[in-house]
Enzyme design. Sequence first.
Site, PDB file in Angstrom:
ATOM      1  N   GLU A  84     -11.709  -0.925 -24.355  1.00 14.77           N
ATOM      2  CA  GLU A  84     -12.602  -1.504 -23.351  1.00 14.77           C
ATOM      3  C   GLU A  84     -13.832  -2.115 -24.003  1.00 14.77           C
ATOM      4  O   GLU A  84     -14.339  -1.611 -24.993  1.00 14.77           O
ATOM      5  CB  GLU A  84     -13.066  -0.413 -22.381  1.00 14.77           C
ATOM      6  N   ASP A 127     -11.341   8.698 -15.653  1.00 14.22           N
ATOM      7  CA  ASP A 127     -12.163   7.524 -15.922  1.00 14.22           C
ATOM      8  C   ASP A 127     -11.358   6.257 -16.169  1.00 14.22           C
ATOM      9  O   ASP A 127     -11.861   5.309 -16.744  1.00 14.22           O
ATOM     10  CB  ASP A 127     -13.100   7.785 -17.101  1.00 14.22           C
TER      11      ASP A 127
END
Lengths: 361, 361
Positions: free
Chosen positions: A75, A246
């Site tokens: 990410e 998450d």
Amino acid sequence: MTDLSPAATPQTPAPSALAMVPFVSVGDMMRLVHREGIDRVLRDLAAHIEADFLRWPEFDKTPRVASHSEGGVIELMPAADARLYGFKYVNGHPGNTRSGHQTVTAFGVLSDVATGYPLLLSEMTLLTALRTAATSALAARALMPAGAATMAMIGNGAQCEFQALAFRALCGIDRLRLYDTDPRATAKAMANLRRQGFEVTACDAAEAAVEGAQVITTCTADKRNATILTDNMVGAGVHVNAIGGDCPGKTELHRDILGRATIFVEYPPQTRVEGEIQQLDPDHPVTELWQVLAGQAPGRRDAREITLFDSVGFAIEDFSALRYLLGRVRAGAAHARLDLLADPDDPRDLFGMLERARPAG
Amino acid sequence: MTDLSPAATPQTPAPSALAMVPFVSVGDMMRLVHREGIDRVLRDLAAHIEADFLRWPEFDKTPRVASHSEGGVIELMPAADARLYGFKYVNGHPGNTRSGHQTVTAFGVLSDVATGYPLLLSEMTLLTALRTAATSALAARALMPAGAATMAMIGNGAQCEFQALAFRALCGIDRLRLYDTDPRATAKAMANLRRQGFEVTACDAAEAAVEGAQVITTCTADKRNATILTDNMVGAGVHVNAIGGDCPGKTELHRDILGRATIFVEYPPQTRVEGEIQQLDPDHPVTELWQVLAGQAPGRRDAREITLFDSVGFAIEDFSALRYLLGRVRAGAAHARLDLLADPDDPRDLFGMLERARPAG
């Protein structure tokens, strides 16, 4: 300070100051933590995060840009205000520990918005562990029941000790009840935390761990929809600090808990996709944490309310952590300097810079 | 190879190999270019870019993530296949040259998809200049008219010489006609390019520069909708290599040229927003360059066709450049090694690693 720059020679002029970017390595970060003391680092990080949450509307916000693969996710998490731009690179690969790699590693950059030039490159594996813990404790300070002294910790991996230290530094919690599906993880955390002066109980089931706890922290690493907490395990008045769920398809709490809890999140567009609330309708009411900190929304309303901080980690927390670190570096914290940016004498003459660096002969 | 790692002491064990990431500095990149020769670097980059364009459908593609401010833009450009993940950080600040900064600086990272661990960190200011030029020449090789020998270059800034060298190395073009609104930029480029053996003519207007040119390259840096080329300046059979218009509100060509040209782009979802075609309807037909290279779409159809490569720069080109560079580093090209990743003996014991690094006493 180490200068990792090519030596100046008649053929190769040394890079100018503009070309050099401060770099905080893992070793430098550990030196910083030991020099400052981890409690102070956690409190300073929480103060920087809180200060940035209080000016939330000033930020250029975007959900992180994720690249998913079979083994995990990579990410990029950018955030910016009018002066500074920060981003973090972070991976999450639950199977990594099998080959001796970290589940999560990270690094990040803070830049000057006016020029686009990086001001700082830093390791962020340790810094992420520290800022995640500081954020959790900052949220809990606003949401947990009065007089909370005992925290259950389900999941005793790399994040566990940092969470415990932050909850002691910011919330006064010093009694811990640990559980992990792998008893070796619990043994590791217990040994580390007892050395830090905590009263620690190892439990052989999650049900046992939550007994008598006013705060429950879940931080497991499985990349799937798991049920770390079932509905009957969460009693009235508890604050749940859910940090392991998450990413899409990775949750920790049974859906029924969410229905009974008042839910606080960082940035709804990201949490709706990644957090526990991915299990709920997209219009299920949630409260943004920054609004609670700013006094614009209520936090805990009564002693029997179940509060849930559905934390997925947001880019502003990394921005705040890098902003803290830049301050420490400018105050003399250990770092190197990298020859990361080309800086020709005439900015339009990049090719001339290259030619002037041609070796003689 | 320089090891920028903390020295091992009884208190602080040296970081393991897993913790260290190869770093190619600006100095290292210049050494690589001089060791390999810039023509060979440009050809090898073009070969890597072509190879990746030929397997275009295998990539995880996304438009870049841009953070715009008054003075410019900071962008993150990720791309990945099943094995490797790359991203570039790049800024574009047209006013930077006034303060002695580069308009564009960049760095990037290539990572292992399986673990998420970075394999390489590199400067990319030089590497971007090289890959941009290689991409332009790769496109021109497929699109320019047969026998092209003269190129007009409007905009003689930092990218100019790299473009010229790539067009000579890949397309055989060795006659250049230069124009820039700032005569000092033209003088700089002319001096550099004459030393490289080009036949160079400096022109005092864009209209003069395009006379007799079979290829027109526009690479100006103004962040606005400009008209570098008007309709009457582009005659039949010309190939236009438009690389300066690369963000919303920044274009170089008059709209009428676009109506007469066959338009080739890198990645339509990005180019529709950032390229010259932001001036057109969103359904105006364009051809993807990778399809031409793969023989799935026609390139130039006849000698009178106007072809336009509306280039904005796409993340796969950076991925290819980093992939090329990793190969050179593994073959021994100069680099340092950075202690960028925390690597505890037990991956779950990040805190233990920190504690073991505590200074004695």
